[in-house]
Design an enzyme around this catalytic site. Structure first.
Site, mmCIF file in Angstrom:
data_model
loop_
_atom_site.group_PDB
_atom_site.id
_atom_site.type_symbol
_atom_site.label_atom_id
_atom_site.label_comp_id
_atom_site.label_asym_id
_atom_site.label_seq_id
_atom_site.Cartn_x
_atom_site.Cartn_y
_atom_site.Cartn_z
ATOM 1 N N ARG A 23 -67.733 -2.895 -56.309
ATOM 2 C CA ARG A 23 -67.618 -1.639 -55.539
ATOM 3 C C ARG A 23 -68.022 -0.428 -56.375
ATOM 4 O O ARG A 23 -68.413 0.612 -55.836
ATOM 5 C CB ARG A 23 -66.164 -1.444 -55.073
ATOM 6 C CG ARG A 23 -65.617 -2.555 -54.191
ATOM 7 C CD ARG A 23 -64.107 -2.485 -54.098
ATOM 8 N NE ARG A 23 -63.530 -2.647 -55.451
ATOM 9 C CZ ARG A 23 -62.225 -2.456 -55.710
ATOM 10 N NH1 ARG A 23 -61.378 -2.080 -54.749
ATOM 11 N NH2 ARG A 23 -61.775 -2.641 -56.952
ATOM 12 N N GLU A 28 -58.390 5.179 -65.764
ATOM 13 C CA GLU A 28 -57.336 6.165 -65.870
ATOM 14 C C GLU A 28 -57.928 7.324 -66.669
ATOM 15 O O GLU A 28 -57.997 7.279 -67.900
ATOM 16 C CB GLU A 28 -56.105 5.592 -66.580
ATOM 17 C CG GLU A 28 -55.381 4.513 -65.796
ATOM 18 C CD GLU A 28 -54.136 3.983 -66.508
ATOM 19 O OE1 GLU A 28 -53.869 4.429 -67.655
ATOM 20 O OE2 GLU A 28 -53.457 3.104 -65.938
ATOM 21 N N GLN A 46 -52.897 23.039 -66.651
ATOM 22 C CA GLN A 46 -53.899 23.446 -65.665
ATOM 23 C C GLN A 46 -55.110 22.526 -65.726
ATOM 24 O O GLN A 46 -55.519 22.127 -66.819
ATOM 25 C CB GLN A 46 -54.320 24.904 -65.951
ATOM 26 C CG GLN A 46 -55.358 25.504 -65.011
ATOM 27 C CD GLN A 46 -55.644 26.947 -65.338
ATOM 28 O OE1 GLN A 46 -54.709 27.750 -65.493
ATOM 29 N NE2 GLN A 46 -56.920 27.309 -65.445
ATOM 30 N N ASP A 47 -55.611 22.179 -64.539
ATOM 31 C CA ASP A 47 -56.845 21.389 -64.416
ATOM 32 C C ASP A 47 -57.955 22.323 -63.956
ATOM 33 O O ASP A 47 -57.758 23.080 -62.990
ATOM 34 C CB ASP A 47 -56.672 20.298 -63.349
ATOM 35 C CG ASP A 47 -56.388 18.937 -63.968
ATOM 36 O OD1 ASP A 47 -55.912 18.045 -63.238
ATOM 37 O OD2 ASP A 47 -56.627 18.765 -65.185
ATOM 38 N N ASN A 48 -59.084 22.269 -64.631
ATOM 39 C CA ASN A 48 -60.240 23.062 -64.205
ATOM 40 C C ASN A 48 -61.369 22.130 -63.789
ATOM 41 O O ASN A 48 -61.474 21.006 -64.280
ATOM 42 C CB ASN A 48 -60.730 23.963 -65.350
ATOM 43 C CG ASN A 48 -59.711 25.027 -65.702
ATOM 44 O OD1 ASN A 48 -58.906 25.442 -64.867
ATOM 45 N ND2 ASN A 48 -59.720 25.482 -66.945
ATOM 46 N N ARG A 59 -72.767 27.076 -69.927
ATOM 47 C CA ARG A 59 -71.511 27.822 -69.824
ATOM 48 C C ARG A 59 -70.886 27.890 -71.217
ATOM 49 O O ARG A 59 -70.638 26.854 -71.834
ATOM 50 C CB ARG A 59 -70.552 27.129 -68.852
ATOM 51 C CG ARG A 59 -71.088 27.020 -67.422
ATOM 52 C CD ARG A 59 -70.178 26.203 -66.544
ATOM 53 N NE ARG A 59 -70.709 25.993 -65.202
ATOM 54 C CZ ARG A 59 -70.266 26.647 -64.128
ATOM 55 N NH1 ARG A 59 -69.310 27.572 -64.260
ATOM 56 N NH2 ARG A 59 -70.780 26.403 -62.922
ATOM 57 N N HIS A 62 -66.880 29.847 -75.024
ATOM 58 C CA HIS A 62 -65.677 30.585 -74.643
ATOM 59 C C HIS A 62 -64.445 30.087 -75.383
ATOM 60 O O HIS A 62 -64.352 28.922 -75.770
ATOM 61 C CB HIS A 62 -65.423 30.439 -73.138
ATOM 62 C CG HIS A 62 -66.570 30.868 -72.295
ATOM 63 N ND1 HIS A 62 -66.775 30.409 -71.021
ATOM 64 C CD2 HIS A 62 -67.611 31.716 -72.544
ATOM 65 C CE1 HIS A 62 -67.867 30.947 -70.519
ATOM 66 N NE2 HIS A 62 -68.404 31.747 -71.426
ATOM 67 N N LYS A 72 -58.210 21.833 -74.984
ATOM 68 C CA LYS A 72 -58.909 21.352 -73.783
ATOM 69 C C LYS A 72 -59.213 19.870 -73.901
ATOM 70 O O LYS A 72 -59.526 19.380 -74.990
ATOM 71 C CB LYS A 72 -60.239 22.115 -73.611
ATOM 72 C CG LYS A 72 -60.055 23.614 -73.411
ATOM 73 C CD LYS A 72 -61.369 24.367 -73.417
ATOM 74 C CE LYS A 72 -61.110 25.861 -73.304
ATOM 75 N NZ LYS A 72 -62.320 26.659 -73.533
ATOM 76 N N HIS A 119 -65.803 26.749 -77.017
ATOM 77 C CA HIS A 119 -66.309 25.604 -76.254
ATOM 78 C C HIS A 119 -67.396 26.043 -75.284
ATOM 79 O O HIS A 119 -67.326 27.128 -74.686
ATOM 80 C CB HIS A 119 -65.159 24.956 -75.476
ATOM 81 C CG HIS A 119 -65.605 23.837 -74.600
ATOM 82 N ND1 HIS A 119 -65.538 23.887 -73.240
ATOM 83 C CD2 HIS A 119 -66.164 22.642 -74.904
ATOM 84 C CE1 HIS A 119 -66.012 22.769 -72.723
ATOM 85 N NE2 HIS A 119 -66.392 21.991 -73.716
ATOM 86 N N TYR A 132 -61.708 19.544 -66.741
ATOM 87 C CA TYR A 132 -61.005 19.654 -68.020
ATOM 88 C C TYR A 132 -59.605 20.219 -67.845
ATOM 89 O O TYR A 132 -59.373 21.073 -66.997
ATOM 90 C CB TYR A 132 -61.804 20.459 -69.044
ATOM 91 C CG TYR A 132 -62.271 21.817 -68.610
ATOM 92 C CD1 TYR A 132 -63.349 21.960 -67.743
ATOM 93 C CD2 TYR A 132 -61.670 22.962 -69.092
ATOM 94 C CE1 TYR A 132 -63.797 23.208 -67.358
ATOM 95 C CE2 TYR A 132 -62.116 24.209 -68.726
ATOM 96 C CZ TYR A 132 -63.177 24.322 -67.855
ATOM 97 O OH TYR A 132 -63.622 25.575 -67.475
ATOM 98 N N ASP A 168 -72.144 35.560 -69.771
ATOM 99 C CA ASP A 168 -72.661 34.811 -70.928
ATOM 100 C C ASP A 168 -74.006 35.349 -71.398
ATOM 101 O O ASP A 168 -74.426 35.094 -72.522
ATOM 102 C CB ASP A 168 -72.768 33.323 -70.595
ATOM 103 C CG ASP A 168 -71.393 32.673 -70.522
ATOM 104 O OD1 ASP A 168 -71.307 31.533 -70.007
ATOM 105 O OD2 ASP A 168 -70.404 33.299 -70.954
#
Ligand SMILES: Cc1cn([C@H]2C[C@H](O)[C@@H](COP(=O)(O)OP(=O)(O)O[C@H]3O[C@H](C)C(=O)[C@H](O)[C@H]3O)O2)c(=O)[nH]c1=O
Length: 187
Positions: A23, A28, A46-48, A59, A62, A72, A119, A132, A168
């Site tokens: 499939r 995980e 926090q999840d981004n 990007r 930062h 992160k 990063h 992340y 940026d």
């Protein structure tokens, strides 16, 4: 979960176990206990997720200032990136050094980026999604950037004319050479 050491003491490449069948695949992508068994103790809050539609988006670079500096855990759920971190701790023995790694939906690799690193990444495929986790909430007042092609750092990006945000492209918010970021809390 496999942990690969890097030239930076606290920066690791992580490879989750991937289950492949007719499939597709399962893994995980995050397991707190698996990380703790590898000696990685981070309480993420926090999840981004960022989606970059064209290839060639860049990007970064930062980071957030102390006391809102972020650890992160970065991965790619679709597409390919060249992920870059820069040691910005002026009291670090590897201050100013950078590392670039390929993270993709194909190698399933992740990178753990501790506080004290800037990063950024550039996308090498269209429709690239980067997910992340961070252990400090977003604080725009503490958000800082370094020019992606700062000559004092000399990152060997695989692209030459990136697609940048206004922010940026207006760097330097701070020239790397002006950094006074230290890993300890300011006195
Ligand atoms: C980072 C962040 C942004 N935002 C808002 C602020 C802006 O209105 C919008 C886009 O933000 P920005 O242009 O800073 O997004 P990126 O350029 O992808 O920034 C990220 O790119 C590099 C690779 C990173 O490592 C940082 O986590 C992060 O700075 O999302 C939020 O609401 N919460 C957040 O945590």
């Amino acid at each position: 979960m496999n942990k690969i050491e890097t030239k930076f003491q606290e920066v690791f490449i992580l490879e989750p176990k991937v289950y492949i069948d007719h499939r597709g695949k399962f893994m995980e992508s995050y397991n707190k206990n698996s990380l703790e068994q590898l000696g990685i103790q981070v309480d993420f809050v926090q999840d981004n997720q960022s989606v970059s539609n064209p290839a060639g988006v860049l990007r970064g670079l930062h980071y957030q200032l102390n006391p809102k500096a972020q650890t992160k855990l970065v991965r790619v759920s679709s597409g390919i990136i060249f992920d870059v971190i820069v040691d910005i701790c002026t009291n670090s023995p590897t201050f100013g050094q950078w590392l670039g790694v390929i993270l993709s939906e194909y190698n399933n690799r992740q990178i753990l980026v501790p506080k004290g690193f800037a990063h950024g990444f550039c996308t090498l495929a269209p429709n690239t999604t980067v997910c992340y986790k961070v252990d400090q909430y977003y604080h725009p007042v503490y958000d800082r950037g370094i020019l992606w092609d700062d000559p004092d750092i000399g990152i060997d990006w695989p692209i030459t004319t990136p697609i940048l945000s206004d922010k940026d492209s207006k760097h330097p918010l701070l020239r790397y050479a002006d950094l006074n970021f230290s890993i300890k809390e300011p006195d």
